[in-house]
Design a protein around this motif. Structure first.
Motif, PDB file in Angstrom:
ATOM      1  N   ILE A 262       0.974  -1.239  -0.384  1.00 66.08           N
ATOM      2  CA  ILE A 262       0.255   0.149  -0.233  1.00 66.08           C
ATOM      3  C   ILE A 262       1.104   0.805   0.036  1.00 66.08           C
ATOM      4  O   ILE A 262       2.447   1.379   0.788  1.00 66.08           O
ATOM      5  CB  ILE A 262      -1.306   0.050   1.468  1.00 66.08           C
ATOM      6  N   GLU A 263       0.694   2.107  -1.144  1.00 67.90           N
ATOM      7  CA  GLU A 263       1.317   3.072  -0.976  1.00 67.90           C
ATOM      8  C   GLU A 263       0.455   4.614  -0.894  1.00 67.90           C
ATOM      9  O   GLU A 263      -0.381   4.643  -1.644  1.00 67.90           O
ATOM     10  CB  GLU A 263       2.033   3.847  -2.286  1.00 67.90           C
ATOM     11  N   VAL A 264       0.323   5.238   0.493  1.00 65.33           N
ATOM     12  CA  VAL A 264      -0.445   6.262   0.828  1.00 65.33           C
ATOM     13  C   VAL A 264      -0.045   7.487   0.356  1.00 65.33           C
ATOM     14  O   VAL A 264       1.214   7.456   0.552  1.00 65.33           O
ATOM     15  CB  VAL A 264      -1.543   6.242   1.794  1.00 65.33           C
ATOM     16  N   ASP A 265      -0.403   8.845   0.548  1.00 64.42           N
ATOM     17  CA  ASP A 265       0.633  10.013   0.553  1.00 64.42           C
ATOM     18  C   ASP A 265      -0.882  11.026   1.516  1.00 64.42           C
ATOM     19  O   ASP A 265      -1.706  11.988   0.756  1.00 64.42           O
ATOM     20  CB  ASP A 265       0.244  10.475  -0.845  1.00 64.42           C
ATOM     21  N   ILE A 266      -0.875  10.646   2.498  1.00 64.81           N
ATOM     22  CA  ILE A 266      -1.428  11.419   3.679  1.00 64.81           C
ATOM     23  C   ILE A 266      -0.810  12.175   4.660  1.00 64.81           C
ATOM     24  O   ILE A 266       0.732  11.448   5.367  1.00 64.81           O
ATOM     25  CB  ILE A 266      -2.563  10.768   4.159  1.00 64.81           C
ATOM     26  N   SER A 267      -0.469  12.990   4.955  1.00 62.29           N
ATOM     27  CA  SER A 267       0.038  13.829   6.420  1.00 62.29           C
ATOM     28  C   SER A 267      -1.165  13.147   7.938  1.00 62.29           C
ATOM     29  O   SER A 267      -1.775  13.372   7.803  1.00 62.29           O
ATOM     30  CB  SER A 267       0.644  14.842   6.016  1.00 62.29           C
ATOM     31  N   LEU A 268       0.652  13.121   8.369  1.00 63.71           N
ATOM     32  CA  LEU A 268       0.541  12.653   9.870  1.00 63.71           C
ATOM     33  C   LEU A 268      -0.069  13.980  10.803  1.00 63.71           C
ATOM     34  O   LEU A 268       0.891  14.016  11.246  1.00 63.71           O
ATOM     35  CB  LEU A 268       1.323  11.893  10.833  1.00 63.71           C
ATOM     36  N   THR A 269      -1.124  14.047  10.351  1.00 71.71           N
ATOM     37  CA  THR A 269      -1.651  15.774  11.222  1.00 71.71           C
ATOM     38  C   THR A 269      -2.284  15.298  12.803  1.00 71.71           C
ATOM     39  O   THR A 269      -2.794  14.095  12.264  1.00 71.71           O
ATOM     40  CB  THR A 269      -2.473  16.555  10.171  1.00 71.71           C
ATOM     41  N   PRO A 270      -2.426  16.001  13.182  1.00 73.94           N
ATOM     42  CA  PRO A 270      -3.063  15.889  14.603  1.00 73.94           C
ATOM     43  C   PRO A 270      -4.438  15.392  14.098  1.00 73.94           C
ATOM     44  O   PRO A 270      -4.762  15.046  14.658  1.00 73.94           O
ATOM     45  CB  PRO A 270      -3.291  17.092  15.140  1.00 73.94           C
ATOM     46  N   PHE A 271      -4.986  16.482  12.913  1.00 74.30           N
ATOM     47  CA  PHE A 271      -6.229  15.728  12.369  1.00 74.30           C
ATOM     48  C   PHE A 271      -6.677  14.086  11.811  1.00 74.30           C
ATOM     49  O   PHE A 271      -7.719  12.890  12.226  1.00 74.30           O
ATOM     50  CB  PHE A 271      -7.374  16.583  11.390  1.00 74.30           C
ATOM     51  N   THR A 272      -5.602  13.444  11.431  1.00 71.34           N
ATOM     52  CA  THR A 272      -5.970  12.296  10.969  1.00 71.34           C
ATOM     53  C   THR A 272      -4.677  11.452  12.123  1.00 71.34           C
ATOM     54  O   THR A 272      -5.472  10.865  11.912  1.00 71.34           O
ATOM     55  CB  THR A 272      -3.966  13.024   9.710  1.00 71.34           C
ATOM     56  N   PHE A 273      -4.797  11.942  12.579  1.00 72.76           N
ATOM     57  CA  PHE A 273      -4.370  11.035  14.067  1.00 72.76           C
ATOM     58  C   PHE A 273      -6.036  10.755  14.966  1.00 72.76           C
ATOM     59  O   PHE A 273      -5.547   9.477  14.795  1.00 72.76           O
ATOM     60  CB  PHE A 273      -2.841  11.901  14.836  1.00 72.76           C
ATOM     61  N   ALA A 274      -7.086  11.662  14.876  1.00 72.29           N
ATOM     62  CA  ALA A 274      -7.823  11.749  15.389  1.00 72.29           C
ATOM     63  C   ALA A 274      -8.230  10.290  14.679  1.00 72.29           C
ATOM     64  O   ALA A 274      -9.415   9.766  15.526  1.00 72.29           O
ATOM     65  CB  ALA A 274      -8.509  13.143  15.515  1.00 72.29           C
ATOM     66  N   LYS A 275      -8.335  10.951  13.692  1.00 72.38           N
ATOM     67  CA  LYS A 275      -9.560  10.333  12.181  1.00 72.38           C
ATOM     68  C   LYS A 275      -8.578   8.325  13.220  1.00 72.38           C
ATOM     69  O   LYS A 275      -9.808   7.488  12.793  1.00 72.38           O
ATOM     70  CB  LYS A 275      -8.992  10.386  11.364  1.00 72.38           C
ATOM     71  N   LEU A 276      -7.646   8.017  12.888  1.00 74.75           N
ATOM     72  CA  LEU A 276      -6.867   6.938  13.241  1.00 74.75           C
ATOM     73  C   LEU A 276      -7.241   6.678  13.816  1.00 74.75           C
ATOM     74  O   LEU A 276      -7.844   5.494  14.130  1.00 74.75           O
ATOM     75  CB  LEU A 276      -5.368   7.271  12.571  1.00 74.75           C
ATOM     76  N   ALA A 277      -7.467   7.318  15.026  1.00 77.88           N
ATOM     77  CA  ALA A 277      -7.500   7.034  16.865  1.00 77.88           C
ATOM     78  C   ALA A 277      -9.198   6.309  16.769  1.00 77.88           C
ATOM     79  O   ALA A 277      -9.449   5.664  17.647  1.00 77.88           O
ATOM     80  CB  ALA A 277      -7.508   7.753  17.347  1.00 77.88           C
ATOM     81  N   ILE A 278      -9.849   7.177  15.450  1.00 74.73           N
ATOM     82  CA  ILE A 278     -11.106   6.547  15.842  1.00 74.73           C
ATOM     83  C   ILE A 278     -11.557   5.308  15.520  1.00 74.73           C
ATOM     84  O   ILE A 278     -12.039   4.575  15.927  1.00 74.73           O
ATOM     85  CB  ILE A 278     -12.315   8.124  15.715  1.00 74.73           C
ATOM     86  N   ILE A 279     -10.993   5.301  14.517  1.00 71.87           N
ATOM     87  CA  ILE A 279     -11.059   3.727  13.602  1.00 71.87           C
ATOM     88  C   ILE A 279     -10.530   2.812  13.989  1.00 71.87           C
ATOM     89  O   ILE A 279     -11.002   1.760  14.565  1.00 71.87           O
ATOM     90  CB  ILE A 279     -10.598   3.848  12.021  1.00 71.87           C
ATOM     91  N   GLY A 280      -9.704   3.011  15.014  1.00 73.07           N
ATOM     92  CA  GLY A 280      -9.047   1.919  15.820  1.00 73.07           C
ATOM     93  C   GLY A 280      -9.843   1.498  16.494  1.00 73.07           C
ATOM     94  O   GLY A 280     -10.007   0.140  17.358  1.00 73.07           O
ATOM     95  N   LEU A 281     -10.388   2.345  17.578  1.00 72.65           N
ATOM     96  CA  LEU A 281     -11.506   2.595  18.698  1.00 72.65           C
ATOM     97  C   LEU A 281     -12.515   1.558  18.088  1.00 72.65           C
ATOM     98  O   LEU A 281     -12.765   0.648  18.580  1.00 72.65           O
ATOM     99  CB  LEU A 281     -12.486   3.099  19.084  1.00 72.65           C
ATOM    100  N   LEU A 282     -13.145   1.282  16.902  1.00 76.00           N
ATOM    101  CA  LEU A 282     -14.445   1.337  16.186  1.00 76.00           C
ATOM    102  C   LEU A 282     -13.438  -0.668  15.925  1.00 76.00           C
ATOM    103  O   LEU A 282     -14.835  -1.755  15.505  1.00 76.00           O
ATOM    104  CB  LEU A 282     -14.799   1.848  15.008  1.00 76.00           C
TER     105      LEU A 282
END
Length: 406
Positions: free
Chosen positions: A210-230
């Protein structure tokens, strides 16, 4: 000289040398058995796919054969993964070699006639059984547990060809919060040997860079955290549902023959009506669909979860890990547009974290992500897995898993 020298694990270097040589042989043997089991299982899946309508009506009847084999020849082997954990906790001393043909044949039968189940439990049991036999030739402290962990790592690595993840899975799954680091060297040798062996002998490995082009911003961190909880909640749901359904199935139908026959008839009807076997077998069809832009329904993950739980609860044989991979991947595809995340990244994160949550493991799933989807994505996987892990209710698909008191 070597007898008096010890490393940090407390073993003499002579014992480590002996362990290393034994682990090499163990890895070769487990890799060979894994290859036979895995290649036949894949062939069975292909055959079932082409003759599903003719095979699925007999799922309940073949269940009777599975129960008969275990009740007649099983003995302690009937405990399956439970026996592996008992030996790991020194609550039992022996793993009979007859476990190997029993678990292989009954898993093949489950898959041939359309049950929804995995394969890793079989591989781990195979590795643990073979390695436990080796331990009788060694008399140093903790030799039984060291060989058990080594064999579990080899079995997992041979089937999935993710040796680093396999080593950590074997070291952390027996006791939550504790790593069996004393087995690190032999487990590493056996895992890599088994993985190389199965690859050389032609057992296919799933991998998708997988090759993704996203920056690990606070907003991205929050989204990853939420889907992790789910994802963590999904893993919890699987583990809790499996324990509850097994208990209720035994209460309602104490007789194993009646339980698997009646349950198998109901299960076969459901599997036939729901897209003609879409939820039968390992779930690799859902994994392939998730990573190849094919159709994934919003309820795929939930139906796969429910039907795998039912298959295993009524007495059919197999594992849980590959179905957990498919549940997580298909759920990731559903969640991706809701959180504005790349679908493949969300699917990969679900693939590893639902498994991690259901098994109460943390390090192994992260390495599965790296070995299957590329280590460049490790920061994303680490964040997701961390939050999936913290919501775990400490209910595991492995009833014999213990928790370290902190």
């Amino acid at each position: 000289m070597l007898k008096s020298l010890k490393d940090s694990s407390g073993l003499t270097y002579l014992n480590l040398l002996k362990l290393s040589m034994a682990s090499l042989v163990l890895g070769l043997l487990v890799g060979l058995v894994d290859t036979i089991f895995g290649r036949v299982l894949l062939a069975i899946g292909d055959f079932r796919g082409h003759h599903f309508s003719y095979l699925i009506p007999f799922l309940g009847l073949v269940g009777l054969l599975i129960v008969y084999l275990y009740q007649t020849f099983g003995g302690e082997s009937r405990k399956g993964m439970g026996l592996i954990f008992e030996v790991g906790h020194a609550e039992s001393e022996d793993i009979p070699l007859r476990l190997i043909p029993l678990v292989i044949v009954t898993t093949w039968l489950t898959h041939l006639f359309g049950g929804s189940a995995g394969r890793e439990g079989v591989a781990v049991q195979l590795g643990a059984t073979i390695s436990h036999y080796f331990s009788r030739f060694f008399t140093f402290e903790n030799s039984s547990r060291i060989f058990l962990v080594t064999g579990m790592a080899a079995g997992f690595a041979g089937l999935f060809q993710t040796p680093i993840a396999a080593v950590f899975f074997a070291m952390e799954v027996l006791v939550l919060g504790q790593l069996n680091l004393v087995a690190l060297l032999p487990a590493t040798i056996a895992a890599f040997t088994a993985s190389i062996t199965t690859h050389t002998l032609g057992l296919e490995k799933f991998g998708h860079l997988i090759e993704v082009d996203i920056s690990l911003t606070p907003f991205t961190f929050a989204k990853l955290a939420i889907i992790g909880l789910l994802f963590g909640l999904a893993g919890n749901l699987f583990a809790i549902s499996l324990a509850y359904t097994k208990q209720k199935a035994v209460q309602l139908l104490p007789n194993g023959y009646r339980r698997i026959l009646l349950g198998g008839v109901v299960l076969s009807l459901i599997l036939f009506l729901l897209y003609h076997g879409r939820y039968s077998g390992l779930g690799t069809n859902l994994i392939d669909a998730s990573f190849n832009s094919q159709t994934i329904y919003s309820y795929d993950w939930l139906l796969k979860l429910a039907l795998t739980v039912l298959t295993l609860a009524i007495g059919f044989q197999g594992g849980e890990v590959t179905p957990l991979f498919s549940i997580g991947a298909s759920l990731g595809i559903v969640l991706a547009p809701l959180f504005g995340l790349p679908p493949e990244l969300a699917a990969a994160a679900g693939y590893l974290s639902v498994f991690g949550s259901a098994t109460n493991t943390l390090v192994a799933p992260i390495f599965i992500g790296g070995e299957v989807f590329g280590f460049a994505n490790t920061p994303y996987f680490f964040i997701v897995m961390t939050f999936a892990f913290i919501v775990n209710s400490r209910v595991s698909i492995y009833a014999g898993q213990k928790s370290l008191s902190l």
